[in-house]
Design a protein around this motif. Sequence first.
Motif, PDB file in Angstrom:
ATOM      1  N   THR A   5      -7.860  21.869   2.214  1.00 22.15           N
ATOM      2  CA  THR A   5      -8.234  20.471   2.389  1.00 22.15           C
ATOM      3  C   THR A   5      -7.165  19.570   1.769  1.00 22.15           C
ATOM      4  O   THR A   5      -6.310  20.024   0.986  1.00 22.15           O
ATOM      5  N   VAL A   6      -7.229  18.292   2.101  1.00 20.72           N
ATOM      6  CA  VAL A   6      -6.281  17.330   1.538  1.00 20.72           C
ATOM      7  C   VAL A   6      -6.421  17.280   0.022  1.00 20.72           C
ATOM      8  O   VAL A   6      -5.414  17.236  -0.703  1.00 20.72           O
ATOM      9  N   ASP A   7      -7.646  17.303  -0.463  1.00 23.19           N
ATOM     10  CA  ASP A   7      -7.862  17.272  -1.918  1.00 23.19           C
ATOM     11  C   ASP A   7      -7.260  18.500  -2.601  1.00 23.19           C
ATOM     12  O   ASP A   7      -6.701  18.394  -3.705  1.00 23.19           O
ATOM     13  N   GLN A   8      -7.368  19.646  -1.955  1.00 28.09           N
ATOM     14  CA  GLN A   8      -6.791  20.869  -2.537  1.00 28.09           C
ATOM     15  C   GLN A   8      -5.269  20.803  -2.558  1.00 28.09           C
ATOM     16  O   GLN A   8      -4.633  21.228  -3.528  1.00 28.09           O
ATOM     17  N   LEU A   9      -4.672  20.271  -1.501  1.00 29.29           N
ATOM     18  CA  LEU A   9      -3.220  20.102  -1.476  1.00 29.29           C
ATOM     19  C   LEU A   9      -2.773  19.111  -2.544  1.00 29.29           C
ATOM     20  O   LEU A   9      -1.760  19.331  -3.229  1.00 29.29           O
ATOM     21  N   LEU A  10      -3.524  18.023  -2.692  1.00 24.29           N
ATOM     22  CA  LEU A  10      -3.195  17.038  -3.724  1.00 24.29           C
ATOM     23  C   LEU A  10      -3.334  17.637  -5.116  1.00 24.29           C
ATOM     24  O   LEU A  10      -2.597  17.266  -6.039  1.00 24.29           O
ATOM     25  N   PHE A  11      -4.254  18.566  -5.277  1.00 24.50           N
ATOM     26  CA  PHE A  11      -4.424  19.267  -6.554  1.00 24.50           C
ATOM     27  C   PHE A  11      -3.154  20.043  -6.898  1.00 24.50           C
ATOM     28  O   PHE A  11      -2.677  20.013  -8.047  1.00 24.50           O
ATOM     29  N   LEU A  12      -2.581  20.712  -5.898  1.00 19.87           N
ATOM     30  CA  LEU A  12      -1.328  21.445  -6.110  1.00 19.87           C
ATOM     31  C   LEU A  12      -0.169  20.481  -6.374  1.00 19.87           C
ATOM     32  O   LEU A  12       0.690  20.744  -7.228  1.00 19.87           O
ATOM     33  N   VAL A  13      -0.137  19.376  -5.649  1.00 17.01           N
ATOM     34  CA  VAL A  13       0.931  18.388  -5.843  1.00 17.01           C
ATOM     35  C   VAL A  13       0.853  17.798  -7.250  1.00 17.01           C
ATOM     36  O   VAL A  13       1.881  17.557  -7.893  1.00 17.01           O
ATOM     37  N   ARG A  14      -0.375  17.572  -7.738  1.00 16.83           N
ATOM     38  CA  ARG A  14      -0.530  17.069  -9.106  1.00 16.83           C
ATOM     39  C   ARG A  14       0.018  18.079 -10.116  1.00 16.83           C
ATOM     40  O   ARG A  14       0.675  17.716 -11.096  1.00 16.83           O
ATOM     41  N   GLY A  15      -0.235  19.366  -9.860  1.00 13.61           N
ATOM     42  CA  GLY A  15       0.349  20.398 -10.718  1.00 13.61           C
ATOM     43  C   GLY A  15       1.860  20.383 -10.669  1.00 13.61           C
ATOM     44  O   GLY A  15       2.529  20.564 -11.694  1.00 13.61           O
ATOM     45  N   ALA A  16       2.416  20.129  -9.467  1.00 19.70           N
ATOM     46  CA  ALA A  16       3.871  20.047  -9.324  1.00 19.70           C
ATOM     47  C   ALA A  16       4.421  18.867 -10.117  1.00 19.70           C
ATOM     48  O   ALA A  16       5.511  18.940 -10.695  1.00 19.70           O
ATOM     49  N   GLY A  17       3.650  17.777 -10.160  1.00 17.68           N
ATOM     50  CA  GLY A  17       4.082  16.619 -10.946  1.00 17.68           C
ATOM     51  C   GLY A  17       4.191  16.943 -12.423  1.00 17.68           C
ATOM     52  O   GLY A  17       5.154  16.550 -13.092  1.00 17.68           O
ATOM     53  N   TRP A  18       3.213  17.698 -12.942  1.00 20.07           N
ATOM     54  CA  TRP A  18       3.274  18.088 -14.349  1.00 20.07           C
ATOM     55  C   TRP A  18       4.381  19.104 -14.602  1.00 20.07           C
ATOM     56  O   TRP A  18       4.945  19.167 -15.709  1.00 20.07           O
TER      57      TRP A  18
END
Length: 214
Positions: A5-18
């Motif tokens: 889902t979009v939320d799951q992808l954004l969850f991974l992107v947030r991890g990439a940001g950190w």
Amino acid sequence: MLGLTVDQLLFLVRGAGWTLVLSLLGFVGGTILGLPVALARSSKLKALRMISSAYVQLIQGVPLPVIMFVVYFGLSIGGFEVPALVAAGLAMTAYSSAYLGEIWKGCIQAVPKTQWEAAECLALTGPQRFVHVILPQALKIAVPPTVGFLVQIVKNTSYSVVIGFFDLTYSAKVLNNSTYKPFLVFSVAAALYFVICYPLSLLAGRFERKLKRV
């Protein structure tokens, strides 16, 4: 979208940001500490060379996850409760400083001996010779391997998962535990790592080609 889902992808992107935040902390801290290490490793004083050499050998001889464990739990035992980001940042700083110090030591020693002799003939003091003659030439040599090592810093932030820091690897692990799609989740995580690291690899190659033309 890609089975997520979009939320799951954004969850991974947030991890990439950190992951980027931790990489920046490790690189900046490693730069601040690595330069004195490089200077000490190139010093004429035997005591400085021995101390800096012992530091480099200690850090390089211990796996990064163990360093993170020692910093995180060691500070806790000492009565200092620090966030995982701070502990991981300190561990990455120690790790980066040891390797950057060795890289820069080699770059300083790669400056032709004739340049040192020419600077001495100009009646410059030791610090003046280093700052005005040697350091500018060493910096040119140091840029490609330094940018190349930044790729290693980004990838090695994944070890921070051992102390529970929320980076790209940790977010992929959490998402996999909830979706049971390991191949898909970690493939997306690998793609995000590639997106971060590949431009840095290209930049290092570009600097290296420019250096060869100088």
